[in-house]
Design a protein around this motif. Structure first.
Motif, PDB file in Angstrom:
ATOM      1  N   ALA A  24       0.731  -1.009   0.101  1.00  0.00           N
ATOM      2  CA  ALA A  24       0.035  -0.010  -0.022  1.00  0.00           C
ATOM      3  C   ALA A  24       0.974   1.211   0.036  1.00  0.00           C
ATOM      4  N   ALA A  25       1.912   0.868   0.663  1.00  0.00           N
ATOM      5  CA  ALA A  25       2.841   2.260   0.757  1.00  0.00           C
ATOM      6  C   ALA A  25       3.793   2.771  -0.559  1.00  0.00           C
ATOM      7  N   ALA A  26       3.984   1.541  -1.226  1.00  0.00           N
ATOM      8  CA  ALA A  26       4.808   1.654  -2.704  1.00  0.00           C
ATOM      9  C   ALA A  26       4.427   2.933  -3.458  1.00  0.00           C
ATOM     10  N   PRO A  27       3.257   3.263  -3.711  1.00  0.00           N
ATOM     11  CA  PRO A  27       2.944   4.649  -4.642  1.00  0.00           C
ATOM     12  C   PRO A  27       3.487   5.829  -3.977  1.00  0.00           C
ATOM     13  N   LEU A  48       8.231   2.966  10.118  1.00  0.00           N
ATOM     14  CA  LEU A  48       8.610   1.508   9.564  1.00  0.00           C
ATOM     15  C   LEU A  48      10.044   1.305   9.991  1.00  0.00           C
ATOM     16  N   ASN A  49      10.877   2.191  10.009  1.00  0.00           N
ATOM     17  CA  ASN A  49      12.330   2.023  10.695  1.00  0.00           C
ATOM     18  C   ASN A  49      12.276   1.678  12.071  1.00  0.00           C
ATOM     19  N   HIS A  50      11.302   1.905  12.860  1.00  0.00           N
ATOM     20  CA  HIS A  50      11.305   1.687  14.340  1.00  0.00           C
ATOM     21  C   HIS A  50      10.779   0.291  14.580  1.00  0.00           C
ATOM     22  N   GLU A  74      16.488   4.955  15.187  1.00  0.00           N
ATOM     23  CA  GLU A  74      17.364   5.017  14.450  1.00  0.00           C
ATOM     24  C   GLU A  74      16.889   4.878  12.952  1.00  0.00           C
ATOM     25  N   ILE A  75      17.281   5.348  11.963  1.00  0.00           N
ATOM     26  CA  ILE A  75      16.855   5.039  10.610  1.00  0.00           C
ATOM     27  C   ILE A  75      17.857   4.424  10.114  1.00  0.00           C
ATOM     28  N   PHE A  80      12.666   3.691   0.714  1.00  0.00           N
ATOM     29  CA  PHE A  80      11.487   2.740   0.827  1.00  0.00           C
ATOM     30  C   PHE A  80      12.086   1.347   0.351  1.00  0.00           C
ATOM     31  N   ALA A  81      12.713   1.368  -0.982  1.00  0.00           N
ATOM     32  CA  ALA A  81      13.093   0.099  -1.551  1.00  0.00           C
ATOM     33  C   ALA A  81      14.018  -0.663  -0.272  1.00  0.00           C
ATOM     34  N   GLY A  82      14.917  -0.223   0.132  1.00  0.00           N
ATOM     35  CA  GLY A  82      16.018  -0.716   0.911  1.00  0.00           C
ATOM     36  C   GLY A  82      15.249  -1.246   2.233  1.00  0.00           C
ATOM     37  N   LEU A  83      14.149  -0.330   2.817  1.00  0.00           N
ATOM     38  CA  LEU A  83      13.567  -0.714   4.160  1.00  0.00           C
ATOM     39  C   LEU A  83      12.673  -1.801   3.726  1.00  0.00           C
ATOM     40  N   ARG A  84      12.082  -2.062   2.406  1.00  0.00           N
ATOM     41  CA  ARG A  84      11.237  -3.321   2.219  1.00  0.00           C
ATOM     42  C   ARG A  84      11.870  -4.320   2.185  1.00  0.00           C
TER      43      ARG A  84
END
Length: 166
Positions: A24-27, A48-50, A74-75, A80-84
């Motif tokens: 859902a967050a991708a856009p 999302l990082n948390h 911490e981030i 987004f792609a790396g976090l995903r």
């Protein structure tokens, strides 16, 4: 009752819910992803990082090894792609940790130190419950942030996971 199957189900639900949320967050644009929206961790990126940070902290305490972030805010991934990608890997790690945990361990005490170095002891099963509850709590915040951007937000309720999993 053997609690292990319950935690295995929660681990599968966790992966399912995270996948739906990230889809859902991708856009979102890069700017929207990092925009401070006044949430507890500021942005969707911070929230999302948390979740990832907390999972890594708890899994390091549980396994005795692995990545150990230095602070709760911490981030780890600004993009987004790396976090995903990291989220997917962490969800697989959670599944593996639960699968590898002997049923007897759920009846033990976990001794650990928090990020300030203060020692604590809690029942292992309750710690595992916290790991999944913590994600659910912050996924709810992320869900709200997505709706603020006008995105269609997915249903993340556990019961829908169960109905889809039958």
């Amino acid at each position: 009752m053997d609690p292990k199957p319950h935690f295995e189900t929660l681990a599968r639900y966790n992966r399912w819910a995270n996948r739906r949320l990230y889809e859902a967050a991708a856009p979102l644009t890069d700017a929207q992803f990092v925009e401070d929206r006044g949430a507890f961790f500021g942005s969707l990126c911070g929230t999302l990082n948390h979740i990832l940070v907390a999972d890594r902290l708890w899994l390091e305490r549980i396994e005795g090894h692995g990545p150990k972030p230095s602070s709760l805010d911490e981030i780890l991934h600004h993009d987004f792609a790396g976090l995903r990608t990291a989220r997917e890997a962490e969800d697989e790690r959670i599944l593996s940790v639960v699968a590898a945990t002997p049923a007897e361990r759920f009846e033990t005490i976990l001794a650990y130190r928090n990020t300030a170095g203060v020692p604590h002891e809690l029942p292992f099963a309750q710690v595992m419950t916290h790991v999944f509850n913590h994600q659910t709590h912050h996924r709810g915040q992320a869900h709200s942030l997505l709706s603020q951007f006008g995105l269609k937000t997915p249903v993340l309720d556990f019961v829908y996971f169960l109905l889809e999993s039958r």
